[in-house]
Scaffold this active site. Structure first.
Site, short mmCIF file in Angstrom:
data_model
loop_
_atom_site.label_atom_id
_atom_site.label_comp_id
_atom_site.label_asym_id
_atom_site.label_seq_id
_atom_site.Cartn_x
_atom_site.Cartn_y
_atom_site.Cartn_z
N ASP A 79 -24.22 45.77 -5.45
CA ASP A 79 -23.16 45.92 -6.45
C ASP A 79 -22.00 45.02 -6.08
OD1 ASP A 79 -21.31 48.79 -7.84
OD2 ASP A 79 -21.57 46.72 -8.50
N GLU A 138 -13.55 52.61 -13.33
CA GLU A 138 -13.81 52.59 -11.90
C GLU A 138 -12.60 53.04 -11.08
OE1 GLU A 138 -16.83 49.68 -10.70
OE2 GLU A 138 -16.01 48.45 -12.33
#
Ligand code: GLC
Length: 607
Positions: A328, A524
């Site tokens: 990621d 996020e």
């Protein structure tokens, strides 16, 4: 003896003719020659085995790999953010195998056609490589093809989690896949399988909630809906994420000083990790998950991208995961300050494709160096590339024609919007209904409507909508606001008066005041917060409307439970709407009783 003279005669009369004969044999028999280290002599050929869709995929992969140079193999292992590409020719020159759009990273003109043209341009550059290996292009279409202006925007996963309806979630995924495929994008960084344990985490709304079984069941449904297709290939590749345990990251442990939880540390023991967080991944692997994204979290202080036990021993060996593992965003380079060492550790731990996402030239030179000096073994590179190519063939990338503009009509079509509206109404959770104030009558005399999220599609949609962090406002998003939905639903004789701040100058009381409030868009770590709650402005608006209404209904548009304990006792009706997306009409469907409330809390909400 004049060695030089005899040596040159030897070369002229023996070596050159025999090597020519050998080269001719390879060329005419089309046998894959074992390519020289730095250049491929068999470029742009046609009718080769790997190009033949009637052959079994494993044969096509073997044939292709036998034709690849080390450079071409390494190019398959890097995933680059499309805005980091310095020029189309880099895709060809560096044999890049995968690109992504980070949140909001689209073409200059944000239209479906411009997206299609952008993707096709990238694919054409990939086709110019020696072996013409197509790109895998990935994007976060996590609540519909949300980066694309005009796409259907479905409820975020937290709302889908409230439906507990696998059939619906499968249809949402299928509709999303159809809109993605129309733009030529066949890789979705979804479903999120995090089991959210701390609602202070900004990613809470990207999850199906805190119940592992619900997460697993809906995750499988989403993956099947995304990948299902008629012709044996995956329609769009699903990508369960983030392996593993991110939902249990502890508050205040983030490696990133701007965040509180994201990129944080997990301290639970292995038994808990397996019982809570592994189950959804096991179930999706059984359902044919072929790509898994690793979390940027650390488990007991070790970054997941550097954890051989988790990635290779557990995921690949014990669970038998035969697809590819992708890291990621920059997570690999957080392993240590030395980038070369970070890459070596991540690839050796089991990462097959590295989302760099910027420095692809350094990546390629570092991996080449690691391969030549033995820090990364050839077998590891070949294993990673074999996994990646297998998934590319399974997704039909080598065989399907480029998407065409005629296919764009599927984007935001009536069927998709109807599925989204159904998802909205099934996701609404009735938190309080004092004296059965809900559902409301459609023929009330007067309704006041107010609130920061009443007439704001950007707030309805939340993050990952046109921009990474979402947009606060309407800005061209196609859809129906909750205010518009209310107006669409009530009788002609009902007066609906709207004022965002709740400033109404009427003397008499309205029958009902509806106040739609909640969270601004975020994504996020930017959504990590110590105390998720309503703003003082929202609370003031509620007070003002309450003073003018016989009954008060508060609709909360948020990515997670908000702390309303000390206020809820003063409100008659409370609805958790989550981030419903473009189809606000689905809220009116239950608000006015055309459908019953069926949503249940996907995470605990203390009232
Ligand atoms: C982000 C997220 C991940 C997303 C990826 C690509 O940082 O952690 O969920 O898929 O980067 O945008």
């Amino acid at each position: 003896m004049n060695f030089n003279f005899h040596r040159s005669k030897f070369i002229i009369f023996l070596v050159i003719p025999s090597s020519l004969i050998v080269a001719l044999i390879f060329i005419f028999l089309k046998l894959p020659s074992s390519p020289p280290a730095d250049g491929n002599i068999n470029c742009h050929q046609i009718n080769l085995p790997y190009q033949n869709p009637t052959l079994p995929i494993d044969q096509r992969v073997t044939d292709l790999m036998n034709r690849m140079t080390d450079k071409e193999k390494i190019g398959q292992m890097v995933l680059v953010e499309k805005n980091s590409i310095h020029g189309l020719n880099d895709i060809t020159q560096y044999n890049l195998g995968a690109l992504l759009s980070g949140g909001g990273a689209g073409p200059k003109q944000d239209t479906p056609l411009a997206w299609l043209q952008m993707i096709n341009t990238f694919q054409s550059a990939a086709k110019e490589t020696c072996l013409g290996i197509p790109l895998l292009y990935g994007i976060d279409a996590i609540h519909g093809h949300g980066n694309v202006l005009g796409a259907t925007i479905f409820p975020h996963f937290i709302g889908l989690g409230a439906t507990r309806d696998p059939d619906l979630v499968k249809r949402v995924a299928k509709a999303t896949a159809e809109e993605m495929a129309a733009t030529g994008i066949y890789w979705n960084f979804a479903p999120n399988l995090d089991v959210a344990k701390d609602i202070r985490w900004g990613k809470t709304y990207e999850t199906f909630g805190s119940d592992p079984d619900n997460v697993a069941q809906l995750g499988v449904a989403y993956l099947e809906g995304m990948q299902d297709s008629l012709n044996g290939y995956f329609n769009v590749l699903a990508n369960p994420k983030h392996f593993i345990g991110g939902g249990d990251m502890e508050y205040g442990t983030s490696r990133n000083k701007k965040f509180k939880i994201e990129e944080g540390n997990i301290t639970i023991d292995e038994k808990t990790l397996r019982q809570v967080h592994l189950v959804p991944f096991q179930k999706t692997i059984t359902a044919r998950a072929r790509v898994i994204m690793v979390s940027t979290a650390s488990w007991q202080g070790k970054i997941n991208s550097d954890n051989y036990y988790l990635l290779t021993e557990l995921l690949k060996n014990e669970l038998g995961f035969s697809g590819f593992i992708v890291s990621d965003w920059y997570g690999v380079y957080q392993i240590e300050t030395n980038k070369y060492n970070s890459l070596v550790r991540a690839v050796n731990a089991g990462i097959d494709m590295v989302m760099t996402p910027f420095e692809y030239k350094d990546f390629i030179s570092n991996i080449q160096e690691a391969l030549s000096n033995g820090d990364i073994k050839k077998e590891r590179i070949d294993d990673a590339v074999k996994r990646i190519l297998t998934v590319k063939f399974e997704t039909g990338l080598f065989d399907r024609p480029q998407a065409l503009p005629e296919g764009l009509s599927v984007i935001s079509n009536d069927q998709h919007r109807e599925i989204a509206r159904e998802a909205v109404r099934k996701s609404q959770v009735l938190l309080k209904n004092k004296n059965s104030v809900l559902p409301l009558s459609k023929s009330l005399k007067k309704i006041l409507v107010a609130g920061s999220s009443a007439d704001n599609l950007g707030r309805q949609a939340g993050g990952w909508t046109t921009e990474w962090q979402g947009i606060d406002g309407n800005y061209g998003i196609l859809g129906t606001t909750i205010l518009e939905a209310i107006k669409n639903t009530v009788s002609r004789d009902t007066e609906v008066e709207y004022n965002e701040k709740g400033d109404f100058f009427t003397d008499n009381f309205s029958d009902v005041g509806i106040v739609v409030v909640g969270e601004k868009p975020y994504a996020e770590g930017w959504g990590d917060i110590a105390n998720p709650s309503l703003s003082s402005e929202d609370l003031l608006t509620i007070e003002k409307v309450k003073a003018k209404s016989k009954k008060l209904v508060v609709i909360i548009v948020s990515g997670r439970p908000l702390n309303i304990k000390e206020y809820a006792k003063n409100w008659d009706g409370i609805i958790a709407s989550w981030f419903p997306g473009s189809e606000g009409q689905g809220v009116a469907d239950v608000l006015f009783g055309d459908y019953a409330f069926t949503g249940t809390l996907p995470v605990n909400w203390e009232l």
